[in-house]
Motif scaffolding. Structure first.
Motif, PDB file in Angstrom:
ATOM      1  N   GLU A   1      -5.903  13.932  -1.587  1.00 25.89           N
ATOM      2  CA  GLU A   1      -6.711  12.829  -2.285  1.00 25.89           C
ATOM      3  C   GLU A   1      -5.744  11.699  -2.394  1.00 25.89           C
ATOM      4  O   GLU A   1      -4.496  11.888  -2.630  1.00 25.89           O
ATOM      5  CB  GLU A   1      -6.970  13.301  -3.809  1.00 25.89           C
ATOM      6  N   VAL A   2      -6.334  10.442  -2.040  1.00 23.71           N
ATOM      7  CA  VAL A   2      -5.360   9.125  -1.902  1.00 23.71           C
ATOM      8  C   VAL A   2      -5.766   8.312  -2.893  1.00 23.71           C
ATOM      9  O   VAL A   2      -7.230   7.945  -2.798  1.00 23.71           O
ATOM     10  CB  VAL A   2      -5.347   8.540  -0.396  1.00 23.71           C
ATOM     11  N   VAL A   3      -4.971   7.641  -3.473  1.00 22.29           N
ATOM     12  CA  VAL A   3      -5.655   6.547  -4.467  1.00 22.29           C
ATOM     13  C   VAL A   3      -4.767   5.069  -4.078  1.00 22.29           C
ATOM     14  O   VAL A   3      -3.500   5.123  -3.873  1.00 22.29           O
ATOM     15  CB  VAL A   3      -5.300   6.806  -5.857  1.00 22.29           C
ATOM     16  N   MET A   4      -5.606   4.299  -3.577  1.00 23.81           N
ATOM     17  CA  MET A   4      -4.878   3.073  -3.031  1.00 23.81           C
ATOM     18  C   MET A   4      -4.861   2.046  -3.952  1.00 23.81           C
ATOM     19  O   MET A   4      -6.089   1.653  -4.428  1.00 23.81           O
ATOM     20  CB  MET A   4      -5.654   2.461  -1.783  1.00 23.81           C
ATOM     21  N   LEU A   5      -3.660   1.276  -4.340  1.00 22.33           N
ATOM     22  CA  LEU A   5      -3.771   0.348  -5.402  1.00 22.33           C
ATOM     23  C   LEU A   5      -3.065  -0.830  -5.067  1.00 22.33           C
ATOM     24  O   LEU A   5      -2.400  -1.010  -3.968  1.00 22.33           O
ATOM     25  CB  LEU A   5      -3.253   0.918  -6.919  1.00 22.33           C
TER      26      LEU A   5
ATOM     27  N   GLU B   1      -1.003  -4.580  -6.528  1.00 20.17           N
ATOM     28  CA  GLU B   1      -0.608  -5.144  -7.617  1.00 20.17           C
ATOM     29  C   GLU B   1      -0.228  -6.727  -7.108  1.00 20.17           C
ATOM     30  O   GLU B   1       0.192  -6.991  -6.154  1.00 20.17           O
ATOM     31  CB  GLU B   1       0.876  -4.675  -8.131  1.00 20.17           C
ATOM     32  N   PRO B   2      -0.515  -7.665  -8.199  1.00 23.07           N
ATOM     33  CA  PRO B   2      -1.114  -7.552  -9.325  1.00 23.07           C
ATOM     34  C   PRO B   2      -2.812  -6.980  -9.243  1.00 23.07           C
ATOM     35  O   PRO B   2      -3.270  -7.385  -8.178  1.00 23.07           O
ATOM     36  CB  PRO B   2      -1.136  -8.711 -10.369  1.00 23.07           C
ATOM     37  N   GLY B   3      -3.604  -6.167 -10.085  1.00 29.68           N
ATOM     38  CA  GLY B   3      -4.785  -5.894  -9.931  1.00 29.68           C
ATOM     39  C   GLY B   3      -5.025  -4.498 -10.155  1.00 29.68           C
ATOM     40  O   GLY B   3      -4.147  -3.811 -10.672  1.00 29.68           O
ATOM     41  N   ALA B   4      -6.047  -3.861  -9.510  1.00 19.56           N
ATOM     42  CA  ALA B   4      -6.488  -2.546  -9.291  1.00 19.56           C
ATOM     43  C   ALA B   4      -7.124  -1.899 -10.549  1.00 19.56           C
ATOM     44  O   ALA B   4      -7.307  -0.761 -10.565  1.00 19.56           O
ATOM     45  CB  ALA B   4      -5.275  -1.707  -8.672  1.00 19.56           C
TER      46      ALA B   4
END
Ligand code: TMP
Length: 225
Positions: free
Chosen positions: A35-39, A41-44
């Motif tokens: 499982e990959v969570v792409m984030l 910054e700033p934001g997300a």
């Protein structure tokens, strides 16, 4: 028990290719059924995206003081850590984040020349002990980074990014600041030569993951420990 989560951040100045490499790495990790969570910054988070808009595009931001800027980046990060990053790591996901606290250390602490002790304390409050397992610094000559960022800006529509309007010396300070930080925290940082072509950078990053976490190598079947 499930696999342990892994927190990887990408740092570097404008035009260094972070977002492209995050996309490549996420595809690769998903092909390994992680499982990959792409984030970014700033934001997300909804709050973070509002802050991003204020910081980068809002007309009022031209009058923003460096101190106000510092708190806004920290506010976005504080929200992201608690709303998204910690729960994702607890599920065993790999979190790939485009910029994290090192951006504040370098952009606000070095390039904007705010007091580094104060920047560090505010960073500590924002992350509350949640630190990356690995930080990949995509290092690129400042002038080349500016060229690439200008090419990208010319091919995309939308408002001008306030954070990309600084003098050349600002981006040189950013590069030097990153290299110094990476040398000081060599256990967490790996410096990748971002002047290589896209495939070259991608394979350098895969090599780091193999060596550090046995991901994508022979030991992959044993998962990440
Ligand atoms: P980017 O993610 O598209 O590069 O844009 C983010 C901009 O915000 C970039 O110029 C770096 C800057 N920045 C800071 O100055 N401090 C921070 O803490 C973060 C996360 C970004």
């Amino acid at each position: 028990m499930g696999q342990a989560g892994l927190f990887i951040t990408f740092e570097g100045s404008e035009g260094c290719g972070k977002s492209t490499q995050i996309r490549h790495l996420s595809q690769f990790l998903r092909s390994l059924e992680r499982e990959v969570v792409m984030l970014r910054e700033p934001g997300a988070t909804p709050i973070g995206e509002s802050i991003r808009n204020l910081l980068q595009y809002d007309a009022s931001a031209s009058a923003m003081t460096p101190e106000a800027e510092l708190f806004l980046f920290a506010a976005s990060r504080a929200q992201l850590v608690r709303e998204v990053i910690r729960p994702a790591l607890a599920r065993g996901a790999v979190v790939l984040c485009d910029r994290f606290l090192d951006s504040t250390t370098v952009y606000q602490g070095v390039a904007r020349a705010l007091d580094s002790g104060e920047v560090s304390r505010i960073n500590d409050v924002a992350v509350g002990g949640t630190l990356p397992d690995l930080t990949l610094l995509l290092d690129l000559d400042a002038a080349e980074g500016r060229r690439r960022a200008a090419t990208r800006a010319a091919t995309t529509t939308g408002p001008t990014d306030r954070m990309e309007q600084e003098q050349e010396s600002f981006y040189e300070a950013v590069r030097e600041g990153y290299l110094k930080l990476a040398a000081e925290q060599s256990g967490r940082f790996v410096v990748v030569d971002a002047s290589l072509d896209e495939e070259g950078v991608e394979s350098a990053i895969r090599k780091v993951l193999r060596e550090r976490f046995q991901i994508g190598g022979e030991e992959e079947s044993h998962g990440i420990h």
